[in-house]
Write an enzyme that holds these catalytic residues in place. Structure first.
Site, mmCIF file in Angstrom:
data_model
loop_
_atom_site.group_PDB
_atom_site.id
_atom_site.type_symbol
_atom_site.label_atom_id
_atom_site.label_comp_id
_atom_site.label_asym_id
_atom_site.label_seq_id
_atom_site.Cartn_x
_atom_site.Cartn_y
_atom_site.Cartn_z
ATOM 1 N N TYR A 144 -4.014 -16.346 12.215
ATOM 2 C CA TYR A 144 -3.777 -17.343 13.250
ATOM 3 C C TYR A 144 -4.268 -18.728 12.841
ATOM 4 O O TYR A 144 -3.842 -19.732 13.407
ATOM 5 C CB TYR A 144 -4.454 -16.932 14.558
ATOM 6 C CG TYR A 144 -3.889 -15.685 15.192
ATOM 7 C CD1 TYR A 144 -2.738 -15.069 14.693
ATOM 8 C CD2 TYR A 144 -4.503 -15.099 16.283
ATOM 9 C CE1 TYR A 144 -2.222 -13.929 15.270
ATOM 10 C CE2 TYR A 144 -3.993 -13.949 16.877
ATOM 11 C CZ TYR A 144 -2.854 -13.363 16.353
ATOM 12 O OH TYR A 144 -2.341 -12.228 16.938
ATOM 13 N N LYS A 201 -7.522 -2.677 7.094
ATOM 14 C CA LYS A 201 -6.373 -2.106 6.378
ATOM 15 C C LYS A 201 -6.704 -2.150 4.885
ATOM 16 O O LYS A 201 -5.984 -2.711 4.062
ATOM 17 C CB LYS A 201 -5.099 -2.896 6.699
ATOM 18 C CG LYS A 201 -3.809 -2.237 6.200
ATOM 19 C CD LYS A 201 -3.515 -0.898 6.848
ATOM 20 C CE LYS A 201 -2.159 -0.367 6.376
ATOM 21 N NZ LYS A 201 -1.933 1.028 6.828
ATOM 22 N N ASP A 234 -3.816 1.275 11.694
ATOM 23 C CA ASP A 234 -2.730 2.089 12.236
ATOM 24 C C ASP A 234 -3.271 3.385 12.837
ATOM 25 O O ASP A 234 -2.817 3.832 13.899
ATOM 26 C CB ASP A 234 -1.655 2.365 11.175
ATOM 27 C CG ASP A 234 -2.221 2.685 9.809
ATOM 28 O OD1 ASP A 234 -3.442 2.564 9.618
ATOM 29 O OD2 ASP A 234 -1.430 3.054 8.923
ATOM 30 N N ASP A 258 -6.392 -8.682 18.442
ATOM 31 C CA ASP A 258 -5.465 -9.146 19.466
ATOM 32 C C ASP A 258 -4.577 -7.994 19.936
ATOM 33 O O ASP A 258 -4.380 -7.766 21.135
ATOM 34 C CB ASP A 258 -4.620 -10.288 18.887
ATOM 35 C CG ASP A 258 -3.804 -11.015 19.943
ATOM 36 O OD1 ASP A 258 -3.978 -10.737 21.143
ATOM 37 O OD2 ASP A 258 -2.984 -11.870 19.561
ATOM 38 N N ASP A 262 -5.197 -5.302 23.604
ATOM 39 C CA ASP A 262 -4.173 -5.119 24.637
ATOM 40 C C ASP A 262 -3.812 -3.644 24.795
ATOM 41 O O ASP A 262 -3.590 -3.163 25.913
ATOM 42 C CB ASP A 262 -2.921 -5.926 24.304
ATOM 43 C CG ASP A 262 -2.998 -7.361 24.811
ATOM 44 O OD1 ASP A 262 -4.100 -7.773 25.232
ATOM 45 O OD2 ASP A 262 -1.981 -8.064 24.780
#
Length: 369
Positions: A144, A201, A234, A258, A262
């Site tokens: 970001y 990751k 994942d 982020d 959610d």
């Protein structure tokens, strides 16, 4: 002598002005109860700021935030300002910008099941029983805030030989950014159940391999009493649905956080119930986890409880008013236990006379304070 706290209010867009008004109502009630004065300064952020000034984060807003003891944000964004034109301002730039300008590198998002709302979750009751976790998200690094560009590629021909546009976003992390967020997570775990899940990751990304290396170094040197596990992002997305009650503190980088926060929020059945805190070097910022919900703006039906629970976090982290924060949590729980609901959290069994609007829900919380 009465303590005075200065709060910068950022109503933002959509339902923002409606729900932040209920948060102020709660603060005023607590101020009277605890003999504390809250002084408010309202400023523009997001789409409202774009309309008024042409920029999502006016300088006046930054000055007001810096001059305050805490910032209370409602929500920003909406289809009115959606654009793919990189030259045009977007509401989200205001949110990212204020976090960066205030040095807020840590986002805390608690995910806890209110017993009265357990039936609102799409997961089985036995799966969500006991869910009480917090996601610690790094806020000012990663994709970001990395270098980005879109350009016309004269050399890179596609499969059919055609040239076209090309874009990139840079995922970058510095050692100190990872170390400080890791410490925040371990400190949080020490006040909870003593377990940190570090999400990365590392099987693919070099930034994730650096992340894992530094998290382990900090753990081994200073927090060996805290349990640490590594989980690929994942797999984390799957396990949050499969075994959410096993998580205590989850720490991860900006984009992963982020998305996962959610997902974790939806475990509770509604984003309208979850608050968050952004902490760091400057004035802390508190906001609901949900968006601006422009489709219901102005109708008086928005759920203000996540905004009110943001007040709980503000009282706890910025003002040290833990007793008042506990009052807020108990009041919200009492209202829910009595069966009061806004439209987003009602069930087929909810009586019509217990489905209330934004203002009434705020009033009910204040009454139980």
């Amino acid at each position: 002598m009465t303590a005075t706290y200065k709060i910068c209010l950022l109503p933002g867009d959509g339902i923002g002005p409606e729900i932040i008004a209920e948060a102020v109502k709660v603060l005023d009630a607590l101020g009277a109860k605890y003999d504390v004065a809250f002084e408010y300064t309202e400023a523009l952020l997001g789409g409202a700021a774009i309309d008024a000034t042409g920029t999502a984060l006016p300088q006046e807003t930054l000055e007001a935030a810096n001059a305050s003891d805490a910032v209370l944000l409602a929500a920003v964004g909406g289809p009115k300002w959606d654009t793919t034109d990189p030259e045009k301002p977007r509401p989200e730039q205001g949110l990212l910008g204020i976090r960066k300008a205030l040095g807020l590198y840590t986002n805390l998002r608690p995910v806890k099941i209110f017993n009265a709302l357990a039936g609102a979750s799409t997961l089985k009751p036995e799966v969500i029983d006991g869910v009480d976790l917090v996601i610690v998200r790094e806020l000012t690094g990663g994709l970001y805030f990395g270098r980005r560009e879109r350009f016309y590629d004269e050399e890179g021909a596609g499969a059919n030989g055609a040239r076209g546009q090309r874009a990139y976003d840079t995922l970058e992390y510095r050692e100190y950014e990872i170390e400080r967020i890791a410490r925040q997570a371990f400190e949080a775990a020490r006040t909870r159940r003593g377990k940190v899940t570090s999400v990365d990751k590392a099987n693919v990304l070099e930034t994730s391999r650096l992340w894992r290396e530094i998290v382990h170094r900090v753990h081994d040197a200073d927090y060996p009493d805290v349990e640490l596990e590594d989980l690929l992002v994942d797999n984390t997305a799957m396990q949050l649905i499969n075994r959410p009650a096993d998580f205590d503190v989850v720490v991860t980088e900006n984009m992963f956080g982020d998305i996962l926060s959610d997902e974790a929020a939806q475990i509770t059945g509604s984003l309208g119930m979850l608050a968050s805190a952004s902490l760091g070097d400057g004035t802390a910022l508190y906001e609901p986890s949900h968006g601006s919900a422009p489709d219901i703006a102005g109708q008086g039906v928005a759920n203000p409880l996540a905004q009110i629970l943001s007040v709980e976090m503000m009282l706890r982290y910025s003002f040290g008013m833990n007793e008042a924060a506990d009052d807020v949590n108990r009041a919200v729980a009492a209202v829910l236990d009595e069966g009061w609901r806004t439209g987003d959290i009602k069930s087929p069994d909810t009586p019509d006379d217990h489905v209330v609007g934004t203002v009434k829900m705020g009033d009910l919380v204040v009454e139980r304070l």
